[in-house]
Design an enzyme around this catalytic site. Sequence first.
Site, mmCIF file in Angstrom:
data_model
loop_
_atom_site.group_PDB
_atom_site.id
_atom_site.type_symbol
_atom_site.label_atom_id
_atom_site.label_comp_id
_atom_site.label_asym_id
_atom_site.label_seq_id
_atom_site.Cartn_x
_atom_site.Cartn_y
_atom_site.Cartn_z
ATOM 1 C CG HIS A 71 -3.125 3.454 2.495
ATOM 2 N ND1 HIS A 71 -3.722 3.339 1.064
ATOM 3 C CD2 HIS A 71 -3.189 2.369 2.996
ATOM 4 C CE1 HIS A 71 -3.952 1.962 1.132
ATOM 5 N NE2 HIS A 71 -3.649 1.439 2.422
ATOM 6 C CG ASN B 62 -6.589 -0.606 1.128
ATOM 7 O OD1 ASN B 62 -5.956 -0.106 0.437
ATOM 8 N ND2 ASN B 62 -6.165 -0.933 2.547
ATOM 9 C CB CYS C 189 -0.715 -0.146 1.150
ATOM 10 S SG CYS C 189 -2.071 -1.271 1.228
HETATM 11 O O1 UT7 Z 1 -3.712 -1.074 3.829
HETATM 12 C C1 UT7 Z 1 -2.825 -2.017 4.657
HETATM 13 C C2 UT7 Z 1 -3.073 -1.833 5.885
HETATM 14 N N1 UT7 Z 1 -4.285 -2.366 6.333
HETATM 15 C C3 UT7 Z 1 -4.918 -1.761 7.226
HETATM 16 O O2 UT7 Z 1 -4.456 -0.815 7.781
HETATM 17 C C4 UT7 Z 1 -6.000 -2.399 7.896
HETATM 18 C C5 UT7 Z 1 -5.983 -2.391 9.448
HETATM 19 N N2 UT7 Z 1 -7.151 -2.889 10.228
HETATM 20 C C6 UT7 Z 1 -8.386 -2.673 9.944
HETATM 21 O O3 UT7 Z 1 -8.846 -1.748 9.318
HETATM 22 C C7 UT7 Z 1 -9.409 -3.476 10.876
HETATM 23 O O4 UT7 Z 1 -8.648 -4.211 12.100
HETATM 24 C C8 UT7 Z 1 -10.481 -4.261 10.333
HETATM 25 C C9 UT7 Z 1 -11.565 -3.252 9.710
HETATM 26 C C10 UT7 Z 1 -9.946 -5.158 9.473
HETATM 27 C C11 UT7 Z 1 -11.458 -4.920 11.661
HETATM 28 O O5 UT7 Z 1 -11.796 -4.041 12.345
HETATM 29 P P1 UT7 Z 1 -11.362 -4.110 14.008
HETATM 30 O O6 UT7 Z 1 -12.285 -3.412 14.895
HETATM 31 O O7 UT7 Z 1 -9.951 -4.223 14.345
HETATM 32 O O8 UT7 Z 1 -11.932 -5.944 14.458
HETATM 33 P P2 UT7 Z 1 -11.445 -7.026 15.016
HETATM 34 O O9 UT7 Z 1 -10.566 -7.739 13.755
HETATM 35 O O10 UT7 Z 1 -10.834 -6.812 16.287
HETATM 36 O O11 UT7 Z 1 -12.844 -8.146 15.227
HETATM 37 C C12 UT7 Z 1 -13.730 -7.721 15.897
HETATM 38 C C13 UT7 Z 1 -14.984 -8.876 15.623
HETATM 39 C C14 UT7 Z 1 -14.495 -10.242 15.786
HETATM 40 O O12 UT7 Z 1 -15.285 -11.017 16.410
HETATM 41 P P3 UT7 Z 1 -15.383 -11.277 17.876
HETATM 42 O O13 UT7 Z 1 -13.867 -12.191 17.861
HETATM 43 O O14 UT7 Z 1 -14.971 -9.980 18.546
HETATM 44 O O15 UT7 Z 1 -16.592 -12.166 18.138
HETATM 45 C C15 UT7 Z 1 -14.443 -10.575 14.205
HETATM 46 O O16 UT7 Z 1 -14.417 -11.977 13.932
HETATM 47 O O17 UT7 Z 1 -15.700 -8.390 14.411
HETATM 48 C C16 UT7 Z 1 -15.600 -9.794 13.729
HETATM 49 N N3 UT7 Z 1 -15.603 -9.353 12.287
HETATM 50 C C17 UT7 Z 1 -16.822 -9.121 11.522
HETATM 51 N N4 UT7 Z 1 -18.006 -9.000 11.918
HETATM 52 C C18 UT7 Z 1 -18.636 -8.692 10.963
HETATM 53 C C19 UT7 Z 1 -14.406 -9.476 11.521
HETATM 54 N N5 UT7 Z 1 -14.854 -9.002 10.307
HETATM 55 C C20 UT7 Z 1 -16.117 -8.845 10.109
HETATM 56 C C21 UT7 Z 1 -17.108 -8.469 9.241
HETATM 57 N N6 UT7 Z 1 -18.490 -8.363 9.678
HETATM 58 N N7 UT7 Z 1 -16.738 -8.254 8.017
#
Ligand code: UT7
Length: 322
Positions: A249, A279, A114
Amino acid sequence: MTRYSRIIGTGGYLPEEVRTNEHISHTVDTSDSWIFERTGIKSRRIAGAHETASSMAEIAARQAIAVSGCDPEEIDIIIVATGTPDRVYPSTGCLLQQRLGIKNCVAFDVQAACSGSIFALSIADQYIKSGAAKKVLIVGSEICSRIVDWTDRSTCILFGDGAGAVLLAVSEETGILSTHIHSDGEYEDLLYCPNPQAAAGADEQQAGYINMRGNEVFKVAVNTLGRIVEETLDANSMDRSEIDWLVPHQANIRIIAATAKKLKMSMDQVVVTLETQGNTSSASVLLAFNEAVRDGRIQRGQVVLLEAFGAGFTWGSALIKY
Ligand code: UT7
């Protein structure tokens, strides 16, 4: 004479298909509200079967060249930033050179995930400032939809396709003030995309899809981008109040908001394309820059901070007096 790299043209291309959160929620267990609240994304563009990184790059590049009014033959270097090249080789840069019909230039790719377009800007700036090149075309072009596992809700909601371009020319007038690029290969496991054909060993993940431990990437991204902002301001002895626009980004609105807060900037001074583009990896900063130049937000003479963070990890910034 002090030589600067000045942006003389910008371009962008987004494929036709709009894929909404609603659409994705029919194939994986997610919802429009979850995606929008956690990421700021509502929809993304998806390339058609006939499109490739080089075909999209060509459209963005031709726009940038047309705006500049310069003859394509004047271009000394083409740098394409992509993680989704048409072929392993020739480089997408060479394929773009062929498409543009430019004979007398050198073309190559930069792979910094990225952060690719910031790395490309930095390389181009060194060539121009040293007097080794007069005009450099930079394109970030990505078909992320082809390396996304559409059954993995933690990644498939994030990415989109598109291409952004800028044409730089040597100038006595101020342009790029500084660029700063970094990498730390220790973080491979947090964000990677296997290359199944080239991987050694039976343990390698076979599918060539993006693997990401999102939450851990998120935390490193926020801290790292905070540091690069300070490094950039320090290097230019500049106060944050002197920055007119932040062009970040586009990975997650919460990461973008954290960087804006660090700069004490209102979100009105931040160019956000995430909502409708997702993204687009190395294309995102150049697409956002192009959009804000074309709609008149970014004006000549204003100070613009570009920044990015991606797999590697890689990260970087470019401070520009547009
Ligand atoms: O461009 C390169 C760099 N990339 C980035 O900068 C991406 C950075 N990361 C992010 O943007 C975020 O971490 C995400 C958007 C990918 C995820 O958000 P988060 O607030 O960090 O969520 P998490 O991974 O901690 O997950 C929280 C919960 C989990 O469930 P439990 O374990 O709490 O029951 C996930 O399984 O959300 C669940 N989850 C979803 N739920 C509904 C993960 N993806 C989804 C989804 N829909 N699409």
